[in-house]
Design an enzyme around this catalytic site. Structure first.
Site, short mmCIF file in Angstrom:
data_model
loop_
_atom_site.label_atom_id
_atom_site.label_comp_id
_atom_site.label_asym_id
_atom_site.label_seq_id
_atom_site.Cartn_x
_atom_site.Cartn_y
_atom_site.Cartn_z
N THR A 199 14.06 0.72 -7.52
CA THR A 199 13.91 0.07 -8.83
C THR A 199 15.16 0.30 -9.70
O THR A 199 15.90 1.23 -9.46
CB THR A 199 12.68 0.72 -9.50
OG1 THR A 199 11.55 0.27 -8.82
CG2 THR A 199 12.55 0.44 -10.97
N ARG A 227 -0.65 -6.32 -6.61
CA ARG A 227 -0.52 -4.92 -7.03
C ARG A 227 0.49 -4.81 -8.19
O ARG A 227 1.54 -5.43 -8.18
CB ARG A 227 -0.04 -4.07 -5.85
CG ARG A 227 0.22 -2.59 -6.18
CD ARG A 227 1.69 -2.32 -6.42
NE ARG A 227 2.01 -0.90 -6.48
CZ ARG A 227 3.19 -0.42 -6.83
NH1 ARG A 227 4.18 -1.24 -7.14
NH2 ARG A 227 3.41 0.87 -6.88
N GLY A 229 2.75 -2.07 -10.43
CA GLY A 229 3.23 -0.69 -10.43
C GLY A 229 3.33 -0.12 -11.84
O GLY A 229 2.78 -0.66 -12.80
N ASP A 230 4.05 0.97 -11.95
CA ASP A 230 4.18 1.69 -13.23
C ASP A 230 5.18 1.04 -14.17
O ASP A 230 5.11 1.23 -15.39
CB ASP A 230 4.64 3.13 -12.97
CG ASP A 230 5.97 3.16 -12.22
OD1 ASP A 230 6.10 2.44 -11.21
OD2 ASP A 230 6.87 3.90 -12.65
N THR A 250 11.45 5.77 -11.88
CA THR A 250 11.45 5.14 -10.56
C THR A 250 10.72 6.05 -9.60
O THR A 250 10.90 7.27 -9.64
CB THR A 250 12.87 4.86 -10.04
OG1 THR A 250 12.77 4.44 -8.66
CG2 THR A 250 13.78 6.08 -10.12
N GLY A 251 9.90 5.46 -8.76
CA GLY A 251 9.17 6.29 -7.81
C GLY A 251 7.87 5.62 -7.42
O GLY A 251 7.66 4.43 -7.68
N GLY A 253 4.76 4.27 -7.88
CA GLY A 253 4.19 3.85 -9.15
C GLY A 253 2.80 4.36 -9.47
O GLY A 253 2.50 4.67 -10.63
N1 ASP Z 1 8.01 2.43 -9.39
C1 ASP Z 1 8.10 1.24 -8.60
C2 ASP Z 1 6.72 0.76 -8.26
O1 ASP Z 1 5.89 1.58 -7.89
C3 ASP Z 1 8.89 1.41 -7.35
C4 ASP Z 1 10.23 2.06 -7.51
O2 ASP Z 1 10.49 2.75 -8.46
O3 ASP Z 1 11.11 1.83 -6.67
O4 ASP Z 1 6.48 -0.40 -8.29
#
Ligand code: ASP
Length: 333
Positions: A199, A227, A229-230, A250-251, A253
């Site tokens: 992200t 879906r 995400g965060d 980022t991570g 989510g």
């Molecule tokens: N946080 C993002 C999600 O879960 C993915 C990412 O950070 O790469 O959609």
């Protein structure tokens, strides 16, 4: 007094003095910046990134920092700086946002984005974007021109078109490497892949002391259609509040949503008086304990930069008003 006793007392006092000094040693202050960005966290190692790819990542991150900083240097707003830096990363196929977005299980691209103005508390967010070239612009348009905070799917896209944003055929978001990756993940595990989360996000502090934060993503490879995400969830992946901090995450989510990560960092600073270093480091460490992989970038109201993460790497960088861009990828950098 006998000499050995005097020697012993002197030694004892010296040890006490050294202990007191080391206990009082201040935590080193974080560097200061006007813009900090990330290009995703994950299982990124020196062995898995070729020299030419590493160079391409560094050059793209540096260019995003220089572009965004240009806005601040000209007296522009932190919101504009965040948006421009993110647009630059969205236009690159290297990162999991805009052009480089990963695929859902259904072999489509569904993007999420958010932006927040720390000066006013206004926010804009969008999810399920599949035909707007720069999803961060949808979030910005929601912030500027809608009475709502969060739009999804077809409604978000119709709104974006009404606002004059550039629409593209969904095939614009096709990249062979992301498609191949989907195929591999589908065969291997058939659950969303956490390997490289990719992200993009930015946090800026302008010359008027206003903070802003923004984040944009294609989500996770092999995610279920629909879906969310965060990233577009205000307080989870994106948050900004003047006098406290701006955060972009980022991570994985689901963990960032359940733990309201970005707002938790701000709340620890606001209500417990923690520094941004302490708040962000502790939140990311606690997330790891729960199995949540990822990291955040952030700036406090003084411009102190933080970039903690609990994965082997995170594409990241910052820039001050007059300095050169500082960019790093691996944990050991
Ligand atoms: N946080 C993002 C999600 O879960 C993915 C990412 O950070 O790469 O959609």
């Amino acid at each position: 007094m006998k000499l050995p006793v005097i020697m012993f007392r002197l030694l004892f006092s010296f040890i006490l003095f050294i202990t007191a000094m080391s206990c009082n040693r201040p935590i080193p202050e974080a560097p200061k910046a006007v813009l900090v960005i990330h290009g995703g966290a994950g299982w990124i190692s020196r062995e898995s990134v070729s020299d030419s790819m590493e160079n391409a990542y560094i050059k793209t991150l540096e260019a995003a920092l220089i572009k965004g900083r240009g806005i601040i240097k000209n007296g522009g707003s932190s919101l504009d700086a965040v948006q421009l830096a993110i647009e630059h990363l969205e236009d690159s196929p290297l990162f999991n946002a805009g052009k480089g977005s990963v695929f859902t299980y259904n072999e489509t691209n569904e993007m999420d984005s958010a932006i927040m103005n720390g000066a006013t508390g206004d926010a804009g967010a969008a999810t399920g974007i599949s035909t707007i070239k720069n999803p961060i612009q949808v979030a910005r348009a929601v912030l500027d021109h809608s009475v709502h905070v969060f739009l999804s799917g077809q409604g978000a896209e119709e709104f974006a078109v009404e606002q004059g944003l550039k629409q593209v055929d969904p095939s614009y978001f096709f990249t062979q490497k992301n498609f191949d990756r989907l195929k591999e993940v589908k065969v291997a595990v058939n659950v969303p892949s956490q390997e490289k989360l990719g992200t993009v996000g930015a946090v800026a502090l302008d010359v008027n002391g206003n903070l802003a934060a923004g984040t944009s993503t294609g989500g996770m490879t092999n995610k279920r259609y629909g879906r969310i995400g965060d990233v577009p969830v205000i307080g989870a992946g994106t948050y900004a509040e003047n006098d406290v901090c701006g955060i972009s995450a980022t991570g994985h989510g689901e963990f960032f949503i359940r733990n309201v990560v970005a707002h938790d960092i701000a709340a620890r600073m606001k209500y417990a008086g923690h520094s941004i270093e302490k708040a962000s480091t502790e939140v990311i460490a606690a997330l790891k304990e729960k199995g949540g992989a990822g990291g955040v970038i952030g700036l406090d109201s003084q411009g102190h930069v933080v970039m903690p993460f609990n994965t082997p790497g995170m594409f990241r960088g910052y820039i001050s008003l007059d300095g050169s861009p500082v960019v790093a990828i691996y944990a050991e950098d």
